[in-house]
Design a protein around this motif. Structure first.
Motif, short mmCIF file in Angstrom:
data_model
loop_
_atom_site.label_atom_id
_atom_site.label_comp_id
_atom_site.label_asym_id
_atom_site.label_seq_id
_atom_site.Cartn_x
_atom_site.Cartn_y
_atom_site.Cartn_z
N ALA A 100 -98.53 -19.55 -1.12
CA ALA A 100 -98.58 -19.07 -2.50
C ALA A 100 -97.31 -18.33 -2.87
N GLU A 101 -96.91 -17.35 -2.01
CA GLU A 101 -95.74 -16.54 -2.38
C GLU A 101 -94.73 -16.41 -1.26
N HIS A 102 -95.04 -16.83 -0.05
CA HIS A 102 -94.13 -16.60 1.07
C HIS A 102 -93.08 -17.69 1.23
N GLY A 103 -93.29 -18.84 0.63
CA GLY A 103 -92.29 -19.90 0.70
C GLY A 103 -92.44 -20.80 1.91
N ILE A 104 -91.38 -21.53 2.21
CA ILE A 104 -91.41 -22.56 3.26
C ILE A 104 -90.55 -22.17 4.47
N GLY A 105 -89.27 -21.90 4.24
CA GLY A 105 -88.37 -21.60 5.35
C GLY A 105 -88.43 -22.69 6.39
N VAL A 106 -88.56 -22.29 7.66
CA VAL A 106 -88.81 -23.30 8.69
C VAL A 106 -90.28 -23.28 9.10
N LEU A 107 -90.91 -22.10 8.94
CA LEU A 107 -92.29 -21.94 9.42
C LEU A 107 -93.25 -22.96 8.81
N LYS A 108 -93.11 -23.18 7.51
CA LYS A 108 -94.11 -24.03 6.84
C LYS A 108 -93.58 -25.42 6.48
N LYS A 109 -92.46 -25.81 7.10
CA LYS A 109 -91.96 -27.16 6.85
C LYS A 109 -92.96 -28.23 7.28
N PRO A 110 -93.60 -28.07 8.44
CA PRO A 110 -94.58 -29.10 8.81
C PRO A 110 -95.72 -29.21 7.79
N LYS B 55 -73.76 -32.80 1.51
CA LYS B 55 -73.35 -32.58 2.90
C LYS B 55 -74.35 -31.77 3.70
N ASN B 56 -75.36 -31.26 3.01
CA ASN B 56 -76.40 -30.46 3.67
C ASN B 56 -75.83 -29.24 4.40
N ILE B 57 -74.94 -28.52 3.73
CA ILE B 57 -74.40 -27.32 4.37
C ILE B 57 -75.12 -26.05 3.94
N MET B 58 -75.92 -26.10 2.85
CA MET B 58 -76.58 -24.87 2.36
C MET B 58 -77.94 -24.70 3.03
N ASN B 59 -78.02 -23.71 3.87
CA ASN B 59 -79.25 -23.39 4.60
C ASN B 59 -79.91 -24.64 5.18
N PRO B 60 -79.15 -25.38 5.97
CA PRO B 60 -79.67 -26.65 6.50
C PRO B 60 -80.92 -26.45 7.34
N GLY B 61 -81.81 -27.41 7.27
CA GLY B 61 -83.04 -27.33 8.07
C GLY B 61 -84.16 -26.58 7.39
N LYS B 62 -83.88 -25.94 6.25
CA LYS B 62 -84.92 -25.24 5.52
C LYS B 62 -85.43 -26.14 4.38
N ILE B 63 -86.67 -26.09 4.10
CA ILE B 63 -87.36 -26.84 3.03
C ILE B 63 -87.25 -28.36 3.19
N VAL B 64 -86.04 -28.93 3.03
CA VAL B 64 -85.94 -30.39 2.87
C VAL B 64 -84.54 -30.87 3.26
N SER B 65 -84.44 -32.12 3.70
CA SER B 65 -83.14 -32.72 3.99
C SER B 65 -82.70 -33.57 2.81
N PRO B 66 -81.38 -33.67 2.59
CA PRO B 66 -80.93 -34.41 1.40
C PRO B 66 -81.10 -35.91 1.53
N LYS B 67 -81.33 -36.54 0.38
CA LYS B 67 -81.34 -38.00 0.30
C LYS B 67 -80.25 -38.38 -0.69
N THR B 68 -79.36 -39.23 -0.29
CA THR B 68 -78.27 -39.58 -1.22
C THR B 68 -78.25 -41.08 -1.48
#
Lengths: 476, 476
Positions: free
Chosen positions: A429-439, A463-476
């Motif tokens: 609800a309010e804590h977000g995703i980060g890496v903990l809730k990616k699954p 290039k996926n340089i901004m906080n890589p591995g958090k939330i989502v990976s880029p699709k180009t």
């Protein structure tokens, strides 16, 4: 992504200047783990830029060299969003030195602040200008506004004022290619194309670094009525909230619930915490009603509504704080729950939301499931019922061992999240995703939603340089 | 983009079924021009899908065939955003038949509606559930919620409730490739990755078609106090607003200003419109204060504050409506300004916003500039001062010729927009971009902002089939 070379490190140090970087292990340590000690990362370099331009310079260097960047505010998050990865290839950019309040405009009800301003300092500056900045949460003494905005923080006044996203009129952002997006407009209406600031609010630093923001201010309450009410259950809390909102001109600014176990836990572990009632009740509500006039009218209206609620059986007993001290004592019962939980041993935490009309059903179903799985589990359910946001936490039985208890976490959390999502709710609800809730994101978000997120990330940070591995990976 | 072939037209007709399409010139006519008769387009086919699935089918067919799609709601926009281009190669998709209210949940204070619901019908349905849906604007009898959301409509209650964007919890959207984004969650907190709905709110149909939305509801006012006040000028209006917000627990729900020329124009052209005062004043404020209790307290509080304002010279005279009829009469003075303007001949319109603290300065500078350029120009300045949003319109001198007067439009509008933007303002506060203000967008938005918009458009609509030519072109 590449790894840091001595040459790049040198360039980065030059960009921030003397006093703007940390290389020694002891100095870096606080930036490499989170408050709950769940995440541990490594880095060769922590940068502490002192200007937005220095942030832009850093990102431009990293973009050219393909280096991952982890932005960090007060590092009070719960999901590991501000911790670098374990291989040390990413740099940490702390916004702490960007902490000037650039402007306050009381007539426009706005304030322009830099990302590193501590939330409590912003609240104080607003108060000094006879205004209210309503974002309010447990970590306010150390969290920074940049992090609050990047995670779309919630807290206890969402009911009346919305989430952090709703309190922003403009943003200054450094994009993943080092360009500066200057959107520091202090306007309440500005329909000139896509509302670009929305991209960065709640994106947890994956699309750019917020360096400054124009925040909305509100009239400052002249009278705050704090009520602690004993209720027969969560369903009554929803009815009482509706009655109070209706009866006090929509000026209910907080409506927190806690169950009996919360109150017992706090009494067991927190010095000086005491039950305001002589009898034990199922559920409690901590209510704050704010008015901008101090003529006593709000307190009177609250008393009238409370009397009606007692008659209707929605409330069983209630106290109204007679002083600021009493109000603080009541708030302390709510605010020390996390600390009491920590002392009570292993804890499996959830930050779910459901429609307000489904809160009672959620608590009922989730309680049954947890009690079925773990004998004598302590259900510590509390939260912001006006937003349908319940922190449904499970504390180990006092007789159990923490490790054995926590082995249930993955299975049980999935079950609890299934219940919330099944009721039209959210697993964060309010804590977000980060890496903990990616699954969980991968599990619950539809393929279309995930694809759209990846497309947005790909367009802005290919290039996926901004906080890589958090939330989502880029699709180009 | 391609042109429509008989084969594709046949497929599209099949997708919507009988009664879902219009091909004859007379039937198509209302879809091909706007209310102000400024834009004129052509199309081979107007589609009126009856379900969200039919919208998805249409878009999938157009995506495969590279056909441009122009979504259309109530067609009440001011910027040509819902009119197809002149070569007839685009289809028009009207959402009018998607007009079911799917659900109302009073305990959760939400309502799920389809895009084609007329705004006034939504207001009524909310009222029937003893709730308020606060979006309120002149066109509410014919505009549709899908268009309101796609253009992030503003109106007269933004001061208290925000813009259309702020009233949305969830969206169902058909993407430019025909996929359905199901985001109809009724949650006040949901931090699970990027807030995708924000992309489509205010995007004027260039990123997809909104087919349904979950809207926020609010407590319904039990008492509404309507005040018409005479003021010495715009600066006093800003002070009076601050005083009233402070003195009435933040329950000011509308605060409109109009200058003397507005009132004269309305009296000249609208039957039954009359000045509530015997003397003439520089500026007037139409104020609405709403409360959720009907104990008279709000009216009393308003009277107290008004008396203070009269003492302070912020207000020079004031009337409080004693009945619903009186209140309607006062609102009519404000709401008939556009109609009176139309009857008064040529009009050069602006929809600017500035920080509230700069409104008086804007009006002053812009007035000087207009009067310098055009002798005897009539300055019709009115709008939503609490949002810093002024409709700064110029009506031709009664002695002039409309065409000769309108020849000044381009030069003078640029000058007026320069003044607004120079004060930190916007050249389009609530009306959007469409095609009308695309040149202004290109002129005033920074290169970074324009590039970012093009990147977002490119990521989501790389073929540029969604409302092509509006707002921005894709960059891939």
């Amino acid at each position: 992504l590449s790894t840091l070379t001595p040459d790049i490190i040198e360039k980065l140090k030059t960009a921030v200047g003397d006093g703007g970087w940390i290389e020694d292990a002891e100095g870096k340590a606080p930036y490499l783990t989170d408050e709950r000690d769940l995440f541990h990362g490594q880095t060769a370099l922590v940068l502490r830029p002192g200007t937005a331009q220095a942030v832009a310079d850093i990102i431009a260097i990293c973009a050219a060299a393909n280096i991952g960047i982890v932005p960090q505010g007060g590092n009070t998050g719960y999901c590991g969003g501000s911790i670098p990865n374990a291989d040390g290839s990413e740099i940490v950019v702390s916004l702490a030195r960007l902490n000037r309040i650039r402007d306050i405009d009381p007539l426009n009800n706005t304030m322009t602040v830099e990302a590193g301003c501590v939330l409590a300092d912003i609240q104080t500056a607003a108060e000094d200008a006879d205004r209210l900045f309503p974002l309010s949460l447990g970590a306010q003494g150390s969290c920074q506004i940049g992090g609050n905005l990047a995670t779309n923080a919630g807290g206890v006044q969402v009911l009346r004022y919305g989430n952090a996203r709703d309190m922003v009129l403009g943003l200054e952002v450094v994009l993943p290619d080092g360009r500066m997006l200057d959107g520091l407009r202090a306007l309440r209406k500005d329909n000139t194309g896509y509302d670009l600031k929305q991209l960065f609010l709640g994106a947890e630093g994956t699309l750019g670094i917020i360096t400054a923001a124009v925040l909305k201010l509100y009239p400052r309450p002249r009278e705050v009525v704090t009520i602690f009410a004993a209720l027969p259950g969560a369903k009554a809390a929803v009815s009482l909230l509706a009655r109070l909102r209706d009866g006090t001109a929509g000026s209910v600014t907080a409506f927190e619930i806690l169950n009996r176990a919360c109150l017992e836990l706090v009494q067991d572990h927190i010095d000086g915490a005491r039950d305001p009632f002589t009898e034990a009740y199922d559920t409690y509500a901590l209510i704050e009603i704010s008015a901008t006039r101090s003529d006593g009218g709000t307190r009177e209206a609250a008393e009238t509504v409370l009397a009606e609620a007692l008659d209707a059986g929605e409330a069983l007993d209630a106290v109204i704080a007679a002083s600021g001290q009493q109000s603080n004592d009541l708030w302390r019962l709510r605010e020390t729950i996390p600390e009491a939980q920590k002392r009570a041993g292993g804890c499996i935490k959830h930050d779910i939301s459901v429609p307000v009309s489904k809160v009672a059903e959620f608590i009922d179903q989730a309680t049954k499931r947890a009690e079925h799985d773990i004998k004598d589990v302590r259900i510590i359910a509390f939260g912001h019922i006006g937003d349908g946001n319940i922190h449904f936490n499970l504390t180990q039985p006092s007789t159990d061992d923490a490790e054995r208890f926590l082995a249930h976490a993955e299975r049980l959390s999935s079950a609890i999240h299934d219940i919330a999502v099944g009721l039209g709710g959210s697993f964060s609800a309010e804590h977000g995703i980060g890496v903990l809730k990616k699954p969980e994101l991968e599990r619950y978000k539809s393929a279309v939603e995930q694809d759209l997120m990846a497309l947005v990330k790909g367009a802005i940070d290919p290039k996926n340089i901004m906080n890589p591995g958090k939330i989502v990976s880029p699709k180009t």
